[in-house]
Design an enzyme around this catalytic site. Structure first.
Site, PDB file in Angstrom:
ATOM      1  CE  LYS A   1     -24.392 -20.013   2.106  1.00  0.00           C
ATOM      2  NZ  LYS A   1     -23.590 -19.869   1.082  1.00  0.00           N
TER       3      LYS A   1
ATOM      4  CD  GLN B   1     -22.804 -17.909 -11.348  1.00  0.00           C
ATOM      5  OE1 GLN B   1     -23.449 -18.590 -11.913  1.00  0.00           O
ATOM      6  NE2 GLN B   1     -22.963 -18.141  -9.647  1.00  0.00           N
TER       7      GLN B   1
ATOM      8  N   GLY C   1     -21.649 -27.463  -8.560  1.00  0.00           N
ATOM      9  CA  GLY C   1     -20.950 -28.746  -7.930  1.00  0.00           C
ATOM     10  C   GLY C   1     -20.217 -28.668  -6.612  1.00  0.00           C
TER      11      GLY C   1
ATOM     12  CG  HIS D   1     -25.429 -28.489  -3.753  1.00  0.00           C
ATOM     13  ND1 HIS D   1     -23.916 -28.593  -3.008  1.00  0.00           N
ATOM     14  CD2 HIS D   1     -25.427 -27.362  -4.311  1.00  0.00           C
ATOM     15  CE1 HIS D   1     -23.298 -27.365  -3.302  1.00  0.00           C
ATOM     16  NE2 HIS D   1     -24.279 -26.511  -4.419  1.00  0.00           N
TER      17      HIS D   1
ATOM     18  CG  MET E   1     -23.948 -27.543   4.836  1.00  0.00           C
ATOM     19  SD  MET E   1     -24.701 -29.029   4.482  1.00  0.00           S
ATOM     20  CE  MET E   1     -24.642 -29.903   5.987  1.00  0.00           C
TER      21      MET E   1
HETATM   22  P1  AMP Z   1     -24.419 -23.460  -5.954  1.00  0.00           P
HETATM   23  O1  AMP Z   1     -23.858 -24.834  -6.070  1.00  0.00           O
HETATM   24  O2  AMP Z   1     -23.451 -22.838  -4.509  1.00  0.00           O
HETATM   25  O3  AMP Z   1     -24.620 -22.383  -6.929  1.00  0.00           O
HETATM   26  O4  AMP Z   1     -25.629 -23.662  -5.448  1.00  0.00           O
HETATM   27  C1  AMP Z   1     -26.617 -24.485  -6.030  1.00  0.00           C
HETATM   28  C2  AMP Z   1     -28.048 -24.482  -5.316  1.00  0.00           C
HETATM   29  O5  AMP Z   1     -27.743 -25.088  -4.024  1.00  0.00           O
HETATM   30  C3  AMP Z   1     -28.309 -22.926  -5.234  1.00  0.00           C
HETATM   31  O6  AMP Z   1     -29.896 -22.773  -5.226  1.00  0.00           O
HETATM   32  C4  AMP Z   1     -28.204 -22.565  -3.672  1.00  0.00           C
HETATM   33  O7  AMP Z   1     -28.989 -21.508  -3.090  1.00  0.00           O
HETATM   34  C5  AMP Z   1     -28.276 -24.036  -2.977  1.00  0.00           C
HETATM   35  N1  AMP Z   1     -27.587 -24.347  -1.746  1.00  0.00           N
HETATM   36  C6  AMP Z   1     -26.180 -23.822  -1.530  1.00  0.00           C
HETATM   37  N2  AMP Z   1     -25.994 -23.931  -0.265  1.00  0.00           N
HETATM   38  C7  AMP Z   1     -27.144 -24.640   0.170  1.00  0.00           C
HETATM   39  C8  AMP Z   1     -27.472 -24.818   1.731  1.00  0.00           C
HETATM   40  N3  AMP Z   1     -26.392 -24.712   2.677  1.00  0.00           N
HETATM   41  N4  AMP Z   1     -28.892 -25.410   1.954  1.00  0.00           N
HETATM   42  C9  AMP Z   1     -29.681 -25.343   1.054  1.00  0.00           C
HETATM   43  N5  AMP Z   1     -29.564 -24.797  -0.421  1.00  0.00           N
HETATM   44  C10 AMP Z   1     -28.178 -24.518  -0.642  1.00  0.00           C
END
Ligand code: AMP
Length: 280
Positions: free
Chosen positions: A152, A61, A31, A37, A187
């Site tokens: 990322k 985690q 989120g 995302h 991001m």
């Molecule tokens: P998170 O909500 O941080 O667990 O991220 C969810 C998904 O979004 C994961 O697969 C991350 O690698 C991806 N994600 C997070 N930040 C970025 C970004 N800046 N660009 C592309 N994908 C991202």
């Protein structure tokens, strides 16, 4: 967009959709959604017939309890953004829904080998076991044909690739490029927690990585890493690591190799830990 909070209801719904022959794309997140995302959601929309996004801040985690407590939550905005990006289903479970056995119960231990001890693994004990537990649970519920994740979190992508091998879950993993702010900062949901001053400084992570990558064939790796480390320290960061690794297996390198390499950094600015990486 449909909203599900219970796994049984989501599973039943998706079974019907899959019986109708639909490809199901899955984007797991924690989120506080940003364009990174949403780029995954849009890719999933292009490549599959039904896009499921999950929002779940997974307690197992987080190695740092403060990081868990302060993780940003922006559900109303997230729902708006997901609808705009074309997601078909949002799965928004409570902790008890995902962990009826309790978060502190014994969970299966995955053998991620070297991947679990290196870099993020070394600095965040048990982090990747927690990632493995939750992604395995989510994949069991959603059983997507396609899974979309961001570069990322480079090491996390390798862990999930390994998880798919270990479990034999048949799903195609799509790894998508990192989306960045105009100044180059990767991001991240955690960026919301940076003060205005810290936000200006935060760009140094991507700047230092960019310089390192630009000079990768011109200077010894030791010197490149030392320069990047000093730049970050001088900007006010506490550096966890700056490394150059084989992009295929994450083995650390002391000099260039013919195949793809990746430069990775993790550093703390105040309370916020930032990670980034660039492929070479
Ligand atoms: P998170 O909500 O941080 O667990 O991220 C969810 C998904 O979004 C994961 O697969 C991350 O690698 C991806 N994600 C997070 N930040 C970025 C970004 N800046 N660009 C592309 N994908 C991202």
């Amino acid at each position: 967009m449909y909203l599900f909070k219970q796994r049984a209801a989501l599973r039943d719904f998706l079974e019907q959709e899959k019986k109708a022959g639909k490809r199901v794309g899955f984007v797991p997140t924690m989120g506080a959604l940003h364009e990174g995302h949403l780029s995954l959601v849009r890719d999933a929309k292009e490549q599959t017939d039904l896009v499921v996004c999950s929002i779940f801040v997974n307690p197992t985690q987080f190695n740092d309890p403060k990081d868990f407590e302060k993780y940003p939550v922006t559900i109303n905005e997230d729902i708006q953004k997901l609808t705009g990006a074309g997601a078909d289903v949002l799965f928004l479970p409570a902790v008890t829904e995902m962990y009826p056995e309790g978060v502190n119960a014994q969970h299966p231990a995955y053998d991620f080998g070297y991947l679990e001890t290196a870099l993020e693994g070394a600095h965040r004990p048990n982090h990747f076991q927690g990632v493995g537990i939750i992604v395995h649970k989510l994949l069991d519920i959603v059983s997507p044909t396609d899974l979309f994740m961001g570069q990322k979190d480079f090491q996390q992508c390798m862990i999930i690739k390994r998880l798919l091998e270990i479990t034999g879950i048949p799903c195609v993993l799509h790894i998508r490029p990192t989306l960045r702010e105009a100044d180059g900062l990767a991001m991240s949901s955690r960026n919301m927690r940076l003060s205005a001053e810290e936000r200006k400084t935060a760009v140094q992570v991507s700047r230092s990585l960019k310089t390192l990558v630009r000079n990768i064939r011109l200077q010894p790796f030791g010197e490149l890493k030392e320069t990047a480390r000093n730049e970050l320290k001088n900007a006010g960061f506490l550096v966890d690591y700056i490394e150059i690794a084989d992009a295929g297996n994450l083995q650390l390198l002391s000099g260039p190799i013919p195949g793809p390499m990746v430069a990775l950094a993790a550093a703390k600015l105040g309370e916020i830990r930032l990670i980034d990486n660039m492929l070479v």
